[in-house]
Motif scaffolding. Structure first.
Motif: not given
Length: 806
Positions: A146-150, A138-144, A405-414
């Protein structure tokens, strides 16, 4: 060159007494926690270099969701702080691929900088470059999370430290952390006027710049602004005029953070970041031609012209000659490609909003809320292979596979947390929710056409390469929701003994559809629901002042999914890891020596193994490149030893060393393409890896002269699950010399000037080697046999840099 390297290694070994191979600003350890507090705001990690008294200073981390001393934290962890990042000229996570932390492995997916493969302790996914695939670290930025390796190779902002948490982190960090977690911690606003401006130049037309500005607190609001730019021209040139070369990047980023303290017991950290990364892949060279000596006829005993996982007895066809204009080079990286191809930059865009709220609701109890929205888009243009991979030469035939190739991702976390302590108990409890939507598409036109003799070529109509005109190989969509509840308690019945118990319940709902294959609409869907309980037990004992022992049982898991590279969107299940670890954490000689030792046994079940092949699609009556993912039977064994040493033999001098031994073994797996059981491997995991550094600082007038030199070694390892073929061993040396804190007047303003070099000896090694193009097909045909092709590491880079602090 070998004599230089040998002398350098000998000098390091003699200087560090045991082994001098990690940065002085890299530290690792695990041990008991001494009554941690639920602090109101993260503080910077302390400088691990010796203080004025020559002692090694304390390092603060937040790996247990609270601020603790690294030496007394019950997690095996390495810290790369801001000074180490500067000394190694680390601009993005890919720069850590040189091995700064031996148990951390970073590599490109294929040759592309658009997505990074990150592994810890042998948990390294080969292909997480899909919407329905997951990472093992898992990769985290300031506790968040990041769901994709992109987008992971975006420019780093003003980073306080990177914490590398080793081993399963399933309790506090959750799913997809079975190998560990990489936690990136940014510097927070201070509320006092302060700033730094950096500008630098480098070879290959490179330059970099950064502005970090802290504004005075107004109405209980402190604001910090960070802006960065990073540029490097291609290190391998493209002969086709007007087209991008290889290993180029142009990164830009902006981050704005605000800290609001409406009351003495309430803190709100709000931030927004946006990043832009234009880049191109590393060049894929043809390393050899027909290295296995493939010829038509019966397969003789001892022949290496055998595709793993097959029982082929007879080979058919013939190996075609390589055109004379194709360069075969397996010993050195090419400065200019032999074939000019259309190539434009890949574009990665990232953005994110984070709200981190903390409320000291009572003495010893803090409530927290971390809310985040993040997104990434990746537009990939990879034409790195040229004539170095099939289709092989045919008069008038097309070649040079252009991977689009194209990839588009959005995420929400709480995430909600309660962090506190009461008497002999320290505790963390929380709830977590994650919602992700991702989609991708891919096309692979051939961009070039041979003339009749193979002495020249033409460029195909570029229309087919553009969005809207492409023949789509595949397109998919994926949704994921994850829910979790977790808790962890540390009980200290006496000052020297600490027992930690933890657990996390996770529920995952995943679904998706593969709706285009070979440019035809398809009905393939998948749906998967899984749940796990991941326990944790740690027993830590303060055996003596600054001598800590611990034993740890921890678990983690990686969610399952489906392969969008499969013709039928084949599903695969989760994998689970269980780790048993013991370790020593110590400081002695009046805190001038730190030594950490750890040994672990990790068992993984359901290992996700990738098989690739050219397979037949009955609907279009054509062949296509396919990847199927299989859960391996039985238990995958991962065993390891780690040692970390930091020594301050004299004031201003620091010697440091890190070593990781990692043994891996996966039980044989049934190849889904051939129906034959075969040996498989864990990728990018060297059996032996080491890193070491020498740092020296001394006063020169009113300034400081600082010298840094680090060396990093990794043994050769596999690049693909299904092939025994290995890449090359590596030995990378980096250096920096600076004159820091030069007084330039105007109220204490200072100047730092530095010269730096990455890969100081210009060492060249193949970090990714693909043997699939030098072996027969599933049917035993050798008509498309060409040779191994692979990618060399970055060449030597060097530059000058100046920073004004005010």
């Amino acid at each position: 060159m070998r004599n230089i390297k040998g002398s350098f290694i000998s000098a390091l070994l003699g200087g560090a007494a045991l082994a001098t191979l990690a940065s002085p600003a890299l530290a690792a350890g695990a041990g008991p926690d001494d009554a941690p507090k639920a602090d109101t705001a993260p503080q910077p990690a302390a400088d691990p270099e010796p203080g004025d008294d020559g002692q090694l200073n304390e390092i603060v981390v937040t790996a247990t969701k609270r601020e603790t001393n690294l030496q007394k934290t019950p997690i095996a962890i390495a810290v790369v702080d801001s000074e180490a990042l500067a000394n190694r000229h680390v601009q993005s996570l890919l720069d850590l691929a040189d091995g700064a932390v031996p148990s951390l492995r970073v590599a490109t997916f294929e040759a592309r900088q658009t997505a990074l493969t990150i592994g810890i302790r042998g948990i390294v996914p080969l292909d997480a470059n899909q919407p329905a695939r997951e990472q093992g670290v898992g990769v985290y930025l300031d506790g968040v999370y990041l769901g994709r390796q992109h987008g992971l190779n975006a420019a780093l902002f003003d980073i306080d430290r990177i914490e590398v948490l080793k081993g399963p982190q399933g309790t506090l960090f959750g799913r997809n952390t079975e190998g560990g977690a990489l936690s990136i911690v940014s510097k927070a606003p201070t509320g006092e006027f302060d700033g730094r401006v950096t500008a630098g130049i480098a070879n290959y037309g490179g330059y970099n710049g950064a502005v970090h500005l802290d504004l005075p607190e107004v109405a209980n609001v402190a604001v910090k602004v960070d802006g960065v730019i990073q540029y490097q021209g291609p290190t391998t040139k493209n002969p086709l005029a007007g087209q991008t070369g290889w290993n180029y990047f142009d990164r830009r980023g902006l981050r704005v953070a605000a800290r609001w303290t409406p009351a003495s017991n309430v803190t709100a950290d709000l931030s927004y970041d946006v990043g832009y990364d234009a880049n191109s892949p590393f060049y894929s060279q043809l390393l050899n031609v027909n290295p296995n000596g493939c010829t038509a006829g019966p397969v003789t005993a001892g022949s290496t012209c055998v595709l793993p996982g097959t029982n082929t007895t007879t080979l058919s066809g013939s190996v075609k000659p390589v055109p004379s204009i194709v360069v075969v080079n397996g010993t050195s990286r090419m400065d200019v490609a032999d074939i000019g191809v259309p190539q434009q930059p890949s574009i990665d865009r990232t953005h994110g909003y984070t709200a981190n709220l903390r409320w000291d609701v009572a003495p010893g109890l803090q409530l927290r809320s971390i809310t985040a929205w993040r997104g990434v888009s990746s537009e990939q243009w990879d034409n790195s292979g040229g004539a170095h991979r099939p289709p092989v030469f045919t008069p008038g035939g097309a070649f040079s596979r252009y991977s689009l190739a194209d990839l588009y991702q959005h995420q929400f976390s709480q995430e909600l947390q309660a962090v506190g302590h009461s008497g002999a108990f320290d505790y963390v409890a929380g709830l977590y929710y994650f919602n992700e939507s991702a989609r991708d598409d891919a096309a692979t036109p051939n961009s070039n056409t041979w003339n009749s003799t193979g002495t020249g070529y033409t460029i195909n109509d570029p229309t087919s390469q553009q969005p809207g005109s492409r023949s789509i190989d595949r397109a998919s969509r994926a949704l994921a929701k994850s829910y979790a509840v977790f808790g962890q308690v540390t009980y200290s019945p006496v000052d020297m003994l600490h027992l930690t118990l933890g657990g996390r319940g996770t529920w995952d709902d995943k679904s998706g559809d593969l709706y285009i294959v070979n440019n035809i609409a398809r009905p393939y869907t998948y749906e998967q629901h899984s749940s796990r309980f991941n326990p944790l037990v740690v027993l830590a004992w303060d055996a003596a002042p600054n001598i800590n022992l611990y034993a740890k049982y921890s678990t983690g898991y990686r969610a399952g999914g489906a392969s969008s590279r499969s013709v039928t969107y084949r599903q695969f299940g989760p994998e689970d890891a269980t780790s048993y670890e013991v370790g020593l954490k110590s400081e002695f000689l009046d805190r001038r020596v730190r030594l950490n030792l750890a040994g672990y046994v990790m068992d993984r079940k359901g290992s996700q193994v990738d098989f690739s092949s050219v397979s037949f699609d009955a609907i279009t009556n054509s062949n296509r490149n396919t990847v199927e993912t299989i859960n391996a039977p039985g238990t995958t064994k991962i065993r390891g030893l780690e040692a970390d040493l930091t020594v301050s033999p004299a004031r201003g001098l620091t010697l440091s060393a890190s070593y990781a031994y990692t043994y891996t073994d996966i039980p044989p797996v049934l190849n889904p393409f051939t129906g034959v059981t075969q040996k498989v491997y864990i990728v990018y995991t060297p059996r032996n890896a080491a890193s070491g550094a020498i740092d020296y600082s001394t006063a020169v007038g009113g300034a400081k002269l600082k010298l840094h030199l680090d060396a990093n070694y990794a043994q050769a390892t596999q690049s693909f699950d299904q092939f025994a073929t290995k890449n090359d061993a590596s030995f990378i040396v980096n250096g920096r010399i600076s004159l820091a804190d030069i007084d330039i007047g105007h109220g204490g303003n200072t100047l730092t000037v530095a010269a730096w070099s990455r890969n100081l000896f210009n060492e060249a090694h193949v970090y990714r080697r693909d043997p699939s193009n030098s072996l027969p097909s599933l049917t035993g045909s050798i008509s498309n046999v060409l040779g191994d092709y692979g990618n060399f590491n970055s060449p030597r880079t060097f530059g000058l840099e100046g920073t004004v602090s005010f």
